[in-house]
Enzyme design. Structure first.
Site, PDB file in Angstrom:
ATOM      1  N   HIS A   5      -6.179  14.360 -51.468  1.00 24.44           N
ATOM      2  CA  HIS A   5      -4.859  14.570 -52.059  1.00 24.44           C
ATOM      3  C   HIS A   5      -3.779  14.528 -50.982  1.00 24.44           C
ATOM      4  CE1 HIS A   5      -6.085  18.766 -50.973  1.00 24.44           C
ATOM      5  NE2 HIS A   5      -4.830  18.830 -50.556  1.00 24.44           N
ATOM      6  N   GLU A  55      -0.795  17.347 -54.617  1.00 25.05           N
ATOM      7  CA  GLU A  55      -0.833  18.803 -54.702  1.00 25.05           C
ATOM      8  C   GLU A  55       0.583  19.311 -54.498  1.00 25.05           C
ATOM      9  OE1 GLU A  55      -1.688  22.233 -51.533  1.00 25.05           O
ATOM     10  OE2 GLU A  55      -3.403  20.891 -51.829  1.00 25.05           O
ATOM     11  N   ASN A  59       5.604  27.989 -52.706  1.00 26.94           N
ATOM     12  CA  ASN A  59       5.551  29.296 -52.058  1.00 26.94           C
ATOM     13  C   ASN A  59       6.522  30.213 -52.780  1.00 26.94           C
ATOM     14  OD1 ASN A  59       3.664  28.650 -49.959  1.00 26.94           O
ATOM     15  ND2 ASN A  59       5.266  27.389 -49.072  1.00 26.94           N
ATOM     16  N   HIS A  73       0.566  17.389 -46.099  1.00 26.70           N
ATOM     17  CA  HIS A  73      -0.516  16.763 -45.357  1.00 26.70           C
ATOM     18  C   HIS A  73      -1.274  15.782 -46.235  1.00 26.70           C
ATOM     19  CE1 HIS A  73      -2.316  20.461 -47.185  1.00 26.70           C
ATOM     20  NE2 HIS A  73      -3.257  19.598 -47.534  1.00 26.70           N
ATOM     21  N   GLU A 116      -5.502  17.041 -43.034  1.00 25.05           N
ATOM     22  CA  GLU A 116      -6.469  18.109 -43.260  1.00 25.05           C
ATOM     23  C   GLU A 116      -7.847  17.480 -43.433  1.00 25.05           C
ATOM     24  OE1 GLU A 116      -7.021  21.923 -46.237  1.00 25.05           O
ATOM     25  OE2 GLU A 116      -5.942  20.172 -46.975  1.00 25.05           O
TER      26      GLU A 116
END
Length: 139
Positions: A5, A55, A59, A73, A116
């Site tokens: 993703h 994704e 927050n 990322h 990632e």
């Protein structure tokens, strides 16, 4: 290696879902809320292409995103996170977030894009030198 993703941080989840789903036509595949971490993750994909996901990370505590921090990322599942991180280090790549947990690591591209790396399946048992390595820079 398998593409997983792309993560994008959003400041208003409802407004973002309206854009990505109602206007762009993506569909919500799954959602994860972390009260301890104070964030919500929403995974979206185009109908029929559920393996290529976006994704959305919201927050809960307001934050100003500058310097491209709203783009998070790229993520890839890997067969052996320790072996790949060692190959990357041997090739001169800095491991910004080492795989101390046998599950997750971060590196950056030459253009500072965070990547990632996630261990396929269960995390590998912790092992040195990874378990003792500190973070380097940001990711």
């Amino acid at each position: 290696m398998k593409y997983l993703h792309t993560m994008v941080r959003v400041t208003d989840l409802a407004e973002s879902l309206d854009f990505y789903c109602n206007k762009l036509g993506l569909v919500e595949l799954k959602r994860h809320e972390s009260t301890a971490g104070r964030f919500t993750l929403v995974y979206l994909a185009a109908p029929g292409d559920e393996k290529a996901q976006v994704e959305l990370t919201w927050n809960w505590d307001p934050e100003v995103y500058s310097g491209g921090r709203n783009f998070g990322h790229l993520a890839y599942a890997v067969d052996n996170i320790y072996d790949l991180c060692q190959q990357l280090m041997d090739a001169g790549v800095t491991i910004n977030r080492p795989p101390r947990d046998g599950h997750m690591a971060f590196v950056r591209s030459p253009d500072e894009i965070s990547i990632e790396l996630l261990q396929k399946g269960d995390a590998l048992p912790a092992q040195e030198p990874w378990a003792s390595m500190q973070n380097i820079g940001s990711w």
